[in-house]
Design an enzyme around this catalytic site. Structure first.
Site, PDB file in Angstrom:
ATOM      1  N   LYS A  11     -15.110 -33.444  -3.019  1.00  0.00           N
ATOM      2  CA  LYS A  11     -14.960 -33.503  -4.469  1.00  0.00           C
ATOM      3  C   LYS A  11     -14.378 -34.766  -4.879  1.00  0.00           C
ATOM      4  O   LYS A  11     -13.484 -35.342  -4.255  1.00  0.00           O
ATOM      5  CB  LYS A  11     -14.227 -32.312  -5.151  1.00  0.00           C
ATOM      6  N   TYR A  51     -24.120 -26.142 -10.237  1.00  0.00           N
ATOM      7  CA  TYR A  51     -23.124 -24.909 -10.570  1.00  0.00           C
ATOM      8  C   TYR A  51     -23.923 -23.796 -11.459  1.00  0.00           C
ATOM      9  O   TYR A  51     -22.865 -23.126 -12.363  1.00  0.00           O
ATOM     10  CB  TYR A  51     -21.959 -25.420 -10.938  1.00  0.00           C
ATOM     11  N   GLU A 128     -28.657 -25.713  -1.480  1.00  0.00           N
ATOM     12  CA  GLU A 128     -27.664 -26.642  -1.882  1.00  0.00           C
ATOM     13  C   GLU A 128     -27.933 -28.087  -0.934  1.00  0.00           C
ATOM     14  O   GLU A 128     -27.881 -29.362  -1.547  1.00  0.00           O
ATOM     15  CB  GLU A 128     -26.461 -26.251  -1.627  1.00  0.00           C
TER      16      GLU A 128
HETATM   17  P1  CMP Z   1     -16.497 -24.501  -5.200  1.00  0.00           P
HETATM   18  O1  CMP Z   1     -16.595 -23.803  -4.161  1.00  0.00           O
HETATM   19  O2  CMP Z   1     -16.918 -25.608  -5.456  1.00  0.00           O
HETATM   20  O3  CMP Z   1     -17.448 -23.406  -6.391  1.00  0.00           O
HETATM   21  C1  CMP Z   1     -17.055 -23.136  -7.741  1.00  0.00           C
HETATM   22  C2  CMP Z   1     -15.801 -23.781  -8.220  1.00  0.00           C
HETATM   23  O4  CMP Z   1     -15.487 -23.332  -9.567  1.00  0.00           O
HETATM   24  C3  CMP Z   1     -14.760 -23.747  -7.228  1.00  0.00           C
HETATM   25  O5  CMP Z   1     -15.029 -24.374  -5.951  1.00  0.00           O
HETATM   26  C4  CMP Z   1     -13.655 -24.135  -8.226  1.00  0.00           C
HETATM   27  O6  CMP Z   1     -13.346 -25.635  -8.096  1.00  0.00           O
HETATM   28  C5  CMP Z   1     -14.069 -23.821  -9.418  1.00  0.00           C
HETATM   29  N1  CMP Z   1     -13.491 -22.484  -9.809  1.00  0.00           N
HETATM   30  C6  CMP Z   1     -13.509 -21.226  -9.321  1.00  0.00           C
HETATM   31  N2  CMP Z   1     -12.708 -20.315 -10.191  1.00  0.00           N
HETATM   32  C7  CMP Z   1     -12.122 -21.115 -10.882  1.00  0.00           C
HETATM   33  C8  CMP Z   1     -11.075 -20.838 -11.783  1.00  0.00           C
HETATM   34  N3  CMP Z   1     -10.913 -19.518 -12.127  1.00  0.00           N
HETATM   35  N4  CMP Z   1     -10.628 -21.775 -12.644  1.00  0.00           N
HETATM   36  C9  CMP Z   1     -11.057 -23.147 -12.560  1.00  0.00           C
HETATM   37  N5  CMP Z   1     -12.041 -23.386 -11.644  1.00  0.00           N
HETATM   38  C10 CMP Z   1     -12.445 -22.420 -10.761  1.00  0.00           C
END
Ligand code: CMP
Length: 139
Positions: A11, A51, A128
């Site tokens: 990221k 997303y 993905e």
């Molecule tokens: P990722 O595995 O990329 O999948 C979804 C993303 O949302 C996760 O990683 C985090 O970066 C983000 N995410 C998930 N939960 C939260 C949260 N409670 N607050 C902020 N970001 C979140």
């Protein structure tokens, strides 16, 4: 492909701070082979589409802003039991809860700026991977 491949994204927080190479080395040491990789900056539309499943979540807008804040590195990885192994290798979403030695424990800043993404199922790994790479690059 099912069972053997998964998708990760280094990221913007990790890529921008020069941790991409160390993270890729960590994944290779965990037995993953790189099948396809690119460096890119997601557009807002691409981040929203990627997303989509989180669209109704309170963190969606912040997540899209973060994921479009700089370059990232999507990578298709291969090894046995790829999805589960990668999720174990990167650790919990929140680095404060991640096990010692995991990518997020070593490199992530916070639950939002958490260094790396990993597909959560074989089905999503395929979706993905195709989101970022044409079929011709996945052979
Ligand atoms: P990722 O595995 O990329 O999948 C979804 C993303 O949302 C996760 O990683 C985090 O970066 C983000 N995410 C998930 N939960 C939260 C949260 N409670 N607050 C902020 N970001 C979140």
């Amino acid at each position: 492909m099912v069972g053997k491949r998964t998708l990760t994204i280094v990221k913007p927080d990790a890529f921008n701070s020069g941790k991409g190479g160390q993270i890729v080395a960590h994944l290779e040491k965990a037995g993953f082979k790189i099948i396809a990789s690119r460096v890119m900056r997601l557009t807002e539309a691409q981040a929203q589409a990627f997303y989509e499943v989180h669209r109704e979540r309170p963190f969606f807008t912040a997540l899209v802003r973060f994921m479009t804040s700089g370059k990232c590195m999507p990578i298709v990885l291969e090894r046995a039991d790829a999805v589960a192994t990668l999720r174990k290798t990167i650790g919990a979403t929140d680095p404060a809860e991640a096990e010692a030695g995991t990518v997020r424990k070593l490199y992530a800043e916070s639950k939002e700026r958490n260094a790396i993404h990993a597909s959560d199922s074989d089905e999503n790994a395929e979706r993905e991977s195709r989101f970022f790479f044409p079929e011709s690059e996945l052979v």
